[in-house]
Motif scaffolding. Structure first.
Motif, PDB file in Angstrom:
ATOM      1  N   MET A 173       0.838  -1.195   0.000  1.00 11.41           N
ATOM      2  CA  MET A 173       0.000   0.000   0.000  1.00 11.41           C
ATOM      3  C   MET A 173       0.883   1.260   0.000  1.00 11.41           C
ATOM      4  O   MET A 173       1.906   1.303   0.674  1.00 11.41           O
ATOM      5  CB  MET A 173      -0.867  -0.008   1.258  1.00 11.41           C
ATOM      6  N   ILE A 174       0.450   2.244  -0.781  1.00  6.77           N
ATOM      7  CA  ILE A 174       1.136   3.539  -0.783  1.00  6.77           C
ATOM      8  C   ILE A 174       0.270   4.503   0.021  1.00  6.77           C
ATOM      9  O   ILE A 174      -0.944   4.571  -0.184  1.00  6.77           O
ATOM     10  CB  ILE A 174       1.292   4.097  -2.212  1.00  6.77           C
ATOM     11  N   THR A 175       0.903   5.221   0.934  1.00  6.58           N
ATOM     12  CA  THR A 175       0.164   6.187   1.746  1.00  6.58           C
ATOM     13  C   THR A 175       0.726   7.589   1.537  1.00  6.58           C
ATOM     14  O   THR A 175       1.929   7.803   1.708  1.00  6.58           O
ATOM     15  CB  THR A 175       0.287   5.835   3.251  1.00  6.58           C
ATOM     16  N   PHE A 176      -0.135   8.500   1.139  1.00  8.08           N
ATOM     17  CA  PHE A 176       0.237   9.920   1.119  1.00  8.08           C
ATOM     18  C   PHE A 176      -0.313  10.510   2.417  1.00  8.08           C
ATOM     19  O   PHE A 176      -1.519  10.463   2.660  1.00  8.08           O
ATOM     20  CB  PHE A 176      -0.395  10.638  -0.072  1.00  8.08           C
ATOM     21  N   ASP A 177       0.582  11.032   3.235  1.00 13.72           N
ATOM     22  CA  ASP A 177       0.195  11.505   4.553  1.00 13.72           C
ATOM     23  C   ASP A 177       0.479  13.007   4.645  1.00 13.72           C
ATOM     24  O   ASP A 177       1.596  13.410   4.944  1.00 13.72           O
ATOM     25  CB  ASP A 177       0.994  10.697   5.595  1.00 13.72           C
ATOM     26  N   GLY A 178      -0.506  13.797   4.326  1.00  9.28           N
ATOM     27  CA  GLY A 178      -0.366  15.264   4.388  1.00  9.28           C
ATOM     28  C   GLY A 178       0.760  15.799   3.524  1.00  9.28           C
ATOM     29  O   GLY A 178       1.510  16.684   3.941  1.00  9.28           O
ATOM     30  N   VAL A 179       0.849  15.267   2.299  1.00 10.50           N
ATOM     31  CA  VAL A 179       1.996  15.580   1.445  1.00 10.50           C
ATOM     32  C   VAL A 179       1.831  16.912   0.714  1.00 10.50           C
ATOM     33  O   VAL A 179       0.792  17.187   0.117  1.00 10.50           O
ATOM     34  CB  VAL A 179       2.224  14.447   0.416  1.00 10.50           C
ATOM     35  N   THR A 180       2.887  17.704   0.792  1.00 11.31           N
ATOM     36  CA  THR A 180       2.930  18.987   0.090  1.00 11.31           C
ATOM     37  C   THR A 180       4.216  19.059  -0.719  1.00 11.31           C
ATOM     38  O   THR A 180       5.251  18.548  -0.288  1.00 11.31           O
ATOM     39  CB  THR A 180       2.878  20.142   1.115  1.00 11.31           C
ATOM     40  N   LEU A 218      -4.060  10.313   1.116  1.00 13.48           N
ATOM     41  CA  LEU A 218      -4.889   9.219   0.602  1.00 13.48           C
ATOM     42  C   LEU A 218      -4.066   7.957   0.549  1.00 13.48           C
ATOM     43  O   LEU A 218      -2.841   7.985   0.687  1.00 13.48           O
ATOM     44  CB  LEU A 218      -5.469   9.544  -0.787  1.00 13.48           C
ATOM     45  N   GLU A 219      -4.760   6.842   0.358  1.00 12.76           N
ATOM     46  CA  GLU A 219      -4.086   5.560   0.270  1.00 12.76           C
ATOM     47  C   GLU A 219      -4.304   4.931  -1.096  1.00 12.76           C
ATOM     48  O   GLU A 219      -5.384   5.051  -1.676  1.00 12.76           O
ATOM     49  CB  GLU A 219      -4.612   4.620   1.355  1.00 12.76           C
ATOM     50  N   VAL A 220      -3.261   4.289  -1.586  1.00 10.87           N
ATOM     51  CA  VAL A 220      -3.328   3.510  -2.814  1.00 10.87           C
ATOM     52  C   VAL A 220      -3.237   2.049  -2.367  1.00 10.87           C
ATOM     53  O   VAL A 220      -2.165   1.559  -2.043  1.00 10.87           O
ATOM     54  CB  VAL A 220      -2.154   3.871  -3.758  1.00 10.87           C
ATOM     55  N   PRO A 221      -4.390   1.353  -2.299  1.00  9.60           N
ATOM     56  CA  PRO A 221      -4.399   0.012  -1.700  1.00  9.60           C
ATOM     57  C   PRO A 221      -3.609  -1.010  -2.524  1.00  9.60           C
ATOM     58  O   PRO A 221      -3.549  -0.923  -3.750  1.00  9.60           O
ATOM     59  CB  PRO A 221      -5.889  -0.360  -1.672  1.00  9.60           C
ATOM     60  N   THR A 222      -3.053  -1.955  -1.835  1.00  7.46           N
ATOM     61  CA  THR A 222      -2.309  -3.050  -2.456  1.00  7.46           C
ATOM     62  C   THR A 222      -3.200  -3.834  -3.412  1.00  7.46           C
ATOM     63  O   THR A 222      -4.349  -4.149  -3.088  1.00  7.46           O
ATOM     64  CB  THR A 222      -1.780  -3.990  -1.347  1.00  7.46           C
ATOM     65  N   GLY A 223      -2.666  -4.111  -4.595  1.00  4.42           N
ATOM     66  CA  GLY A 223      -3.367  -4.973  -5.538  1.00  4.42           C
ATOM     67  C   GLY A 223      -4.497  -4.302  -6.300  1.00  4.42           C
ATOM     68  O   GLY A 223      -5.262  -4.970  -6.978  1.00  4.42           O
ATOM     69  N   GLY A 259       4.965  16.676   4.881  1.00  5.41           N
ATOM     70  CA  GLY A 259       4.280  15.381   4.950  1.00  5.41           C
ATOM     71  C   GLY A 259       5.192  14.230   4.558  1.00  5.41           C
ATOM     72  O   GLY A 259       6.404  14.413   4.398  1.00  5.41           O
ATOM     73  N   ARG A 260       4.559  13.049   4.408  1.00  4.25           N
ATOM     74  CA  ARG A 260       5.348  11.841   4.142  1.00  4.25           C
ATOM     75  C   ARG A 260       4.647  10.958   3.128  1.00  4.25           C
ATOM     76  O   ARG A 260       3.418  10.913   3.078  1.00  4.25           O
ATOM     77  CB  ARG A 260       5.495  11.007   5.426  1.00  4.25           C
ATOM     78  N   VAL A 261       5.463  10.230   2.379  1.00  2.00           N
ATOM     79  CA  VAL A 261       4.934   9.162   1.524  1.00  2.00           C
ATOM     80  C   VAL A 261       5.460   7.850   2.084  1.00  2.00           C
ATOM     81  O   VAL A 261       6.669   7.699   2.318  1.00  2.00           O
ATOM     82  CB  VAL A 261       5.393   9.329   0.061  1.00  2.00           C
ATOM     83  N   LEU A 262       4.545   6.917   2.336  1.00  3.77           N
ATOM     84  CA  LEU A 262       4.929   5.631   2.916  1.00  3.77           C
ATOM     85  C   LEU A 262       4.637   4.511   1.923  1.00  3.77           C
ATOM     86  O   LEU A 262       3.633   4.547   1.204  1.00  3.77           O
ATOM     87  CB  LEU A 262       4.140   5.355   4.193  1.00  3.77           C
ATOM     88  N   LEU A 263       5.527   3.546   1.906  1.00  8.65           N
ATOM     89  CA  LEU A 263       5.304   2.355   1.095  1.00  8.65           C
ATOM     90  C   LEU A 263       5.261   1.182   2.074  1.00  8.65           C
ATOM     91  O   LEU A 263       6.254   0.928   2.760  1.00  8.65           O
ATOM     92  CB  LEU A 263       6.450   2.209   0.089  1.00  8.65           C
TER      93      LEU A 263
END
Ligand code: ADP
Ligand code: ADP
Length: 227
Positions: free
Chosen positions: A1-8, A23-28, A57-61
């Protein structure tokens, strides 16, 4: 899953391309970013593989902040497909697809076998494997671009307007082939387009951006269609 967490993202010239994106980009699944030119779609996508660094903000994988991962290591797990396939002009189609496996240390024969298998999967005749990119149509080049992005079997695919430069008929068939491939492969796909019809065709979820790099809404395509 990719997570955009308050990204600017504010570029050096002061342009705010992305403004507080969460927002989240769900796995699969295929998540499509759609919106007018200049609304921050490409910038958002490029923060996933660190071609662009966020200014807030942060981008998480899968829960890991990508800023903590070296770009080369990060990109091994992330396929990247762009509008003009970006193929190496002096390498054959098969060599283009085999590039990443070769970099990962696969021997020539195994890398070629993998390339041929992928070319077949994306619907390209094997007779084209030893041609050069300029000998292919735009649609065929995009198929090679998709095959190349899949070569190392990355769990994540970033696709930035991959089908926008081909004519509508070819485009429709590329879209259907992507859906067929995805039914098999179940990649986590972030797909950018300015075309709402394409977004509705491909997306499991559609994120609609508006000017200024803000998220206007995030919904299932059926719900967008209903309006
Ligand atoms: P989209 O993909 O939706 O067309 P982009 O992410 O490419 O949008 O661009 C968002 C905004 O950021 C636009 O105003 C664009 O001109 C600006 N922009 C993009 N790249 C840069 C850059 N390297 N430096 C300054 N501004 C940029
Ligand atoms: P596209 O819309 O096809 O993504 P663009 O023409 O917007 O392409 O951008 C091409 C390149 O120029 C990208 O690398 C982008 O980051 C950069 N760019 C876009 N807008 C600006 C800008 N205002 N200032 C500096 N670089 C920009």
């Amino acid at each position: 899953m990719i997570t955009f967490d308050g990204v600017t993202k504010r570029y050096a010239d002061g342009t705010v391309a992305v403004d507080g994106l969460s927002l989240e980009v769900p796995t699969g699944e295929i998540t499509v970013f759609v919106g007018p030119s200049g609304c921050g779609k490409t910038t958002s996508l490029r923060m996933v593989n660190r071609m662009v660094e966020p200014t807030g903000g942060r981008v998480l994988l899968d829960g890991v902040d990508v800023s903590a991962v070296d770009p080369p290591a990060l990109r091994r797990g992330i396929g990247y497909v762009i509008q003009q396939a970006g193929l190496f002009p002096h390498r054959t189609v098969a060599e283009n697809v085999a590039t990443v496996p070769r970099l990962l240390g696969w021997d020539r024969r195994r890398a070629r076998a993998r390339a041929l298998e992928l070319l077949e999967r994306v619907g390209l005749e094997t007779a084209l494997a030893d041609r050069y990119p300029f000998q292919l149509s735009g649609g065929q080049q995009q198929r090679v671009g998709v095959a190349r992005a899949l070569a190392a079997d990355p769990p994540v695919l970033l696709m930035d307007e991959p089908f926008s430069a081909v004519d509508p008929v070819v485009r429709a068939s590329l879209q259907q082939e992507l859906l067929r491939l995805q039914a098999e492969l179940r990649k986590t796909i972030l797909f950018v387009t300015h075309d709402i019809d394409e977004a509705i065709t491909l997306g499991d979820r559609v994120a609609v951006f508006r000017t200024g790099g803000r998220l206007a809404r995030l919904d299932a395509p059926e719900r967008l269609l209903a309006e």
